[in-house]
Design a protein around this motif. Structure first.
Motif: not given
Length: 385
Positions: A179-180, A373, A177, A135, A163, A131
């Motif tokens: 994301m978590t 996102d 970008k 990103a 976050n 991930e």
């Protein structure tokens, strides 16, 4: 020092640590790769006063110790060795490497002159390696390359609870970008300006691990430090780098461009057309996109020598009344970069007017809503007559 370990394990560790060595070190000692052996592990380290890389691997340690040798040379040697066990033996002046019948002798550098590596900050949290790599790839493509403007070569990493956001810009395009991630504890809202090149290489080089731990030291003027750690088949890998100092531009307000005029098209079709038409685009001139009823037509020319055009089917939508523009000028390389980083079958492009920035987002379905996102903004170019 005397140790024995598998050839592939050694070659992989040396290559990984040596990739961070400076091409033109400010001091000869910084071209060295530090090898430390203790108990049943060996640690290989590189450092250039800005970025450090350290990998720890299992080994049979007969005699503990430390040695400093040319990192690039050792990487070349270990890469070419036969698939047999490797024995490293060092004295004060040289290190011997034996693998089968192959034998190498390397002159050592003074270990006591090598700078002390920075301490890895306390872990702040973790995120999946795939991930993060995806990103970073989506954002760093928009970061600057001009070392004379160091702030723009960085990626701004924003932490806010669970976050995590990445932002990059070279002033002509911007990428965001969101994301978590999994913070270790409650993380106060903060940010770090990380060198884009280091962040990109780190994310790609740690893909063999399931997750990457991010460690952020308390940021103060010019003294910020961020660390990344991952454990996988290649051992425990750690990278630290100093944060860039400077004021990163405020970008988020540019990521909310209204949909005064939108173009929806097949990502691969549009990308292929841009690539073909751009072959005749004159340097530093724009690729023209004519927005028509049910398609967009791409046009480019190289003076009187060559010209090209290609139409791509698209869905065009705009608010009541006249559309705010009928054509737009793109830097073809920027448009290709933005399209190539998307992993959805369709793309959504929003315009507000001529000469104003446009927003590119991913689209899973032609009739669906654009994903939010990841957002990519490109400043439009002035069109020539």
């Amino acid at each position: 020092m005397k140790i024995q370990l598998d050839k592939d394990v050694l070659a992989d560790a040396v290559a990984w640590a040596a990739r961070s060595l400076p091409m033109r070190p400010s001091f000869p000692i910084l071209a060295g790769l530090l090898i430390k052996a203790e108990a049943d592990v060996v640690t290989l380290s590189s450092f250039d006063y800005e970025t450090s890389a350290q990998v720890t691997i299992k080994a049979d340690v007969e005699t503990p110790g430390a040695v400093l040798v040319s990192g690039k040379l050792l990487a070349d040697i270990t890469r070419s060795l036969p698939p047999k066990a490797v024995t490293l033996t060092s004295t004060e002046s040289e290190m011997q490497l034996v693998c089968g019948s192959a034998r190498f002798t390397l002159q050592t550098l003074p270990v006591n002159e090598y700078p002390e590596l920075p301490t890895m900050p306390k872990a702040s949290g973790w995120i999946g390696s795939e991930e993060l790599a995806k990103a970073v790839g989506q954002v760093v493509i928009a970061a600057g390359r001009d070392e004379l403007l160091p702030v723009f070569t960085g990626v701004k990493v924003e932490f806010d609870g669970e976050n995590l956001s990445l932002l990059g810009t070279d002033r002509y395009r911007m990428a965001l970008k969101e994301m978590t991630w999994k913070p270790s504890s409650k993380v106060a809202e903060t940010s770090a300006l990380v060198p884009g090149k280091v962040l990109s290489e780190t994310a790609k080089s740690m893909l063999t691990s399931e997750r990457i731990t991010i460690s952020l030291a308390e940021v103060s003027a010019g003294e910020g430090l961020i660390g990344f750690e991952a454990e996988g088949p290649g051992g425990v890998r750690q990278i630290t780098t100093r944060l860039l100092d400077g004021e990163f531009p405020k970008l988020r307000h540019l990521m909310s461009i209204p949909n005064d005029l939108t173009v929806r098209a097949n990502t691969q079709d549009l990308m292929a057309a841009v690539r073909r038409v751009a072959l005749v685009a004159e340097k530093n001139t724009s690729l023209r996109m004519r927005i028509e009823a049910e398609s967009v037509t791409l046009e480019a020319a190289r003076g009187d020598q060559a010209a090209a055009s290609e139409a791509v089917q698209a869905v065009i939508d705009f608010a009541a009344g006249e559309p705010p523009l009928s054509e737009a000028g793109f830097n073809p390389h920027y448009l290709l970069d933005a399209l190539s980083i998307l992993d959805t079958p369709y793309v959504h492009i929003a315009f507000t007017g001529s000469g104003k920035p446009c927003l590119i987002t991913a689209l899973e379905d032609m009739d669906g809503e654009p994903l939010q996102d990841y957002r990519h903004v490109i400043m439009l170019m002035r069109l020539s007559n």
